[in-house]
Structures are given as structure tokens and as C-alpha cells.
Design a protein around this motif. Structure first.
Motif, PDB file in Angstrom:
ATOM      1  N   ALA A  12      10.422  65.879  45.937  1.00 51.30           N
ATOM      2  CA  ALA A  12      11.043  66.971  46.268  1.00 51.30           C
ATOM      3  C   ALA A  12      10.500  68.541  46.004  1.00 51.30           C
ATOM      4  O   ALA A  12      10.458  69.117  46.815  1.00 51.30           O
ATOM      5  CB  ALA A  12      12.506  66.653  45.407  1.00 51.30           C
ATOM      6  N   THR A  36      18.351  70.361  42.532  1.00 46.26           N
ATOM      7  CA  THR A  36      18.791  70.997  43.831  1.00 46.26           C
ATOM      8  C   THR A  36      19.028  72.414  43.585  1.00 46.26           C
ATOM      9  O   THR A  36      18.935  73.102  44.415  1.00 46.26           O
ATOM     10  CB  THR A  36      19.934  70.111  44.357  1.00 46.26           C
ATOM     11  OG1 THR A  36      19.432  68.933  44.577  1.00 46.26           O
ATOM     12  CG2 THR A  36      20.272  70.585  45.763  1.00 46.26           C
ATOM     13  N   GLU A  57      19.410  65.122  41.342  1.00 44.30           N
ATOM     14  CA  GLU A  57      20.512  65.985  42.058  1.00 44.30           C
ATOM     15  C   GLU A  57      20.504  67.297  41.074  1.00 44.30           C
ATOM     16  O   GLU A  57      20.936  68.254  41.564  1.00 44.30           O
ATOM     17  CB  GLU A  57      21.704  65.301  42.038  1.00 44.30           C
ATOM     18  CG  GLU A  57      22.426  64.966  40.614  1.00 44.30           C
ATOM     19  CD  GLU A  57      21.690  63.826  40.077  1.00 44.30           C
ATOM     20  OE1 GLU A  57      22.394  63.560  38.813  1.00 44.30           O
ATOM     21  OE2 GLU A  57      20.973  63.109  40.642  1.00 44.30           O
TER      22      GLU A  57
END
Length: 379
Positions: free
Chosen positions: A279, A251, A248
Motif C-alpha cells: 500500500a 487509509t 484499513e
């Protein structure tokens, strides 16, 4: 197969030289290497390397579980600390357990981890990086000559306080690698030591003199807009991510277009690297793990489609560790031993009575009081 317990050992790595960056230098050249041994009722032992002081908080989440359920257990460990958070030392402990779980999974299958993870080729491209800020120029060149002799065609230096000196060092080391490549990859890591405009001016000075492949951690690790501002102002790529603890935290960087080379700390474990790599791949970005003792994440790097190069920090391994890999051909050639390919000689570890510590006041893991607040060049 069930997880029954754990033991902790500690060995050392003898670098044979001062190591560090602009934040500090460890003159002894000796660092501690914590080892986690995860035991099972099947007689197999999983090995994880790295600090795991919070293991007692994490272990109840995996005790009695089948270690082959690695990714489920990774999420179970994260869930077990969700109220207090999983940053810092807690994330480190999770990462070390994760390494040991993957080691067990591959050992149970009787194959090296790179094969368990689906890699086709055991060779992992790398670049040389000696944590070399404390070395005088002649010793710096000699160190990188040893890397060049192993076939490396790219290198990264530590810098950020004196741009004229950094350019001199980059030029001298680049000359070494011209024997292997007409255009060696040249990287600079300033370890979060600058503010945004300082970083832009610094890179501009270097880029007037030579082609720079990337600037690493020019500003603080969480400053997505700052990384994006630097990236818009310079020609080279911006690399960052090694100190981010959890998917996270990447991000905001992805959302701001703030990163060109996605890095992960190797000490955070295998699953973290795999998830960050996916990702990054979704954003059409390459991934590059930062070096660590015995290069455990190299097994995972061999298995992802967007791996660029793995940082190799030394040509030797910690005391008492036999590692089934060769540093050759400009990278890491992983062997065929089951798991991570790490064997431990506890007698050799017991005989190595020296100790080391990254976090001494003058070491690289302690942020200087005036970091990012300097007006001009400092020696």
C-alpha cells in the motif's frame, strides 16, 4: 502437512540498561518475550514471537489446515473475529500465528524465509534505536558507540518533554556517528506525547540546531489531520504507523497525505508488513518496520522494493534463543537457516527465572495522565 496444535513458552530479554520513552521507563531492563510453538503432523514446528493471549480464539481458524497457505489463513483468522474486531491483543495473536506460519512454510521448503519471500540479498539496512530515554548522557553515548562500532550511520532517540535536553542528547550522539558518515541520519520519537502545535514548535526548535530526518508519532496514532498539519509545518519527514492494527487503519493517513515514512509494528507479523508495504509503495512512500526481539520481519523487509531501514533496538537476543543473523555493517545480515532462523533452548529458558513486564504503571506501555496536556517543559 496439517496444523495439529500449539504450545506457549515465555522467556526474557535482558537489555542490561533501563529502557523506555517519555511515557515511562522500565528500570529493571528486563522484559518478557512470549513464544508460540505451532506444531504439525509433519514434525515441523513453527515459531512466532510476541504476545498471543487470545490464541484460543484464533486457533480454530487454522487447526487442521495446511500451514503453507499462509495468506489465506491470515484472512481466515481475521474473518473469524470480524464481529468483535481484530484490534489490540487479538491482532497481536494473529500476527504471532502468522510469523509461525511463515516460519513453517519456509522450513517446509528447506530455505530461509527471506528466500521464500523472493529476496535477492539477505542484508537489511537498519538504524540504531536503543529505547534510551532513561539513560544519562554518558551511558547514552556509550550505548550508541556500540551501535556505531557495528557500522550504523543513523540513529533514533526517545524524547519529547524537554527540548533543550533532547537537543543536547541528539548533538552528543550525532557526534558518535560522524565516524561512519559525514551526515548521519538523526531521528526523534516522541511516542504520541504531544498535541499538534506542541509538535510543530518542538520540531522547529530542533531544526534550528540540526538537520532532522524524521519526527515519529508526534500526535495520536489515529490523528491523520494532525500528522498532516505537522508534516506541512516542518522540514523533516513524519513517521508513524507502528501501532496501527490493520491495513484499513492506514487509509486515512494516505488520504490526508499525513505520513512520509510508513512504519509497521514488527510484532504484528509478516503478512501485515507485506500488505502495508504494498500500500505504501502504491503511494510512492518508503516503509520501515519497528524493532522487535530477533527481528523476524527483517526477512520480509529484504523482499519489498520500498524498504528504507529497519529499527534495531539491541545487539543481543532473548534468553534461550539462537538467531541466525548478524548485526553488522549498519544493518541485519540474515543467515541461511530454514525459516526465521530461530532455535529455542528450553533448558536455558527454564533457567532464566526472572520476569519482566512492559505494562507496569511507570513503564512505557502505560500512557501518563497528562500526556499531550502539558503547557511547558517538564523534567
Amino acid at each position: 502437512m496439517k496444523i495439529t496444535g500449539y504450545r506457549t513458552l515465555q522467556t526474557i530479554h535482558r537489555w542490561g540498561r533501563p529502557i523506555g520513552d517519555v511515557n515511562g521507563v522500565l528500570t529493571t531492563g528486563i522484559t518478557d518475550v512470549p513464544i508460540l510453538l505451532l506444531t504439525t503432523d509433519a514434525g515441523l514446528t513453527g515459531i512466532g514471537l510476541g504476545a498471543h493471549g487470545d490464541i484460543a480464539r484464533i486457533f480454530p481458524a487454522i487447526e487442521g489446515e495446511d500451514p503453507r497457505a499462509v495468506t489465506a489463513l491470515y484472512d481466515r483468522m481475521l474473518a473469524s473475529v470480524f464481529k468483535s474486531g481484530h484490534a489490540g491483543s487479538v491482532f497481536g495473536a494473529i500476527g504471532v500465528v502468522d510469523m509461525a506460519l511463515w516460519d513453517l512454510k519456509a522450513k517446509a521448503a528447506g530455505e530461509p524465509l527471506w528466500r521464500t519471500l523472493g529476496a535477492r540479498d539477505p542484508f537489511v539496512p537498519g538504524y540504531a534505536s536503543g529505547l534510551d530515554y532513561g539513560l544519562p548522557l554518558d551511558e547514552l553515548v556509550a550505548l550508541h558507540q556500540r551501535f556505531a562500532d557495528r557500522g550504523f550511520t543513523g540513529f533514533k532517540l526517545k524524547g519529547g518533554l524537554d527540548v533543550a535536553q533532547d537537543i543536547q542528547r541528539l548533538r552528543a550522539v550525532r557526534q558518535v556517528y560522524l565516524a561512519n558518515s559525514a551526515a548521519p541520519a538523526v531521528m526523534m520519537d516522541v511516542n504520541e506525547s504531544m498535541n499538534r502545535k506542541q509538535a510543530v514548535r518542538y520540531v522547529d526548535r530542533i531544526e534550528r540546531e540540526m538537520d532532522l530526518t524524521w519526527i515519529e508519532e508526534p500526535v495520536r496514532r489515529w490523528d491523520a489531520e494532525g500528522h498532516a498539519q505537522v508534516g506541512r509545518a516542518v522540514k523533516c519527514a513524519v513517521a508513524t504507523g507502528e501501532n496501527l492494527t490493520g491495513l484499513e487503519q492506514f487509509t486515512p493517513l494516505f488520504a490526508a497525505g499525513a505520513v512520509d515514512i510508513v512504519q509497521t509494528g514488527m510484532c504484528w507479523g509478516i503478512t501485515h508488513f507485506l500488505r502495508v508495504a504494498i500500500a505504501a509503495h502504491a503511494h510512492n512512500l518508503p516503509v520501515s518496520p519497528v524493532g522487535y526481539n530477533a527481528n523476524p520481519v527483517a526477512h520480509a523487509a529484504a523482499a519489498v522494493p520500498n524498504h528504507l531501514a529497519t529499527e534495531v533496538q539491541d545487539l543481543a537476543f532473548p534468553v534461550g534463543l539462537r538467531v541466525d543473523q548478524d548485526i553488522t555493517g549498519g544493518g541485519i545480515l540474515l543467515g541461511s537457516a530454514p525459516g526465521l532462523g530461530i532455535d529455542i533452548d528450553e533448558d536455558a529458558i527454564a533457567a532464566g527465572r526472572e520476569s519482566g513486564n512492559w505494562s507496569v504503571p511507570t513503564g512505557p506501555h502505560v500512557r501518563p495522565e497528562r500526556a499531550g496536556l502539558r503547557l511547558g517543559t517538564e523534567k
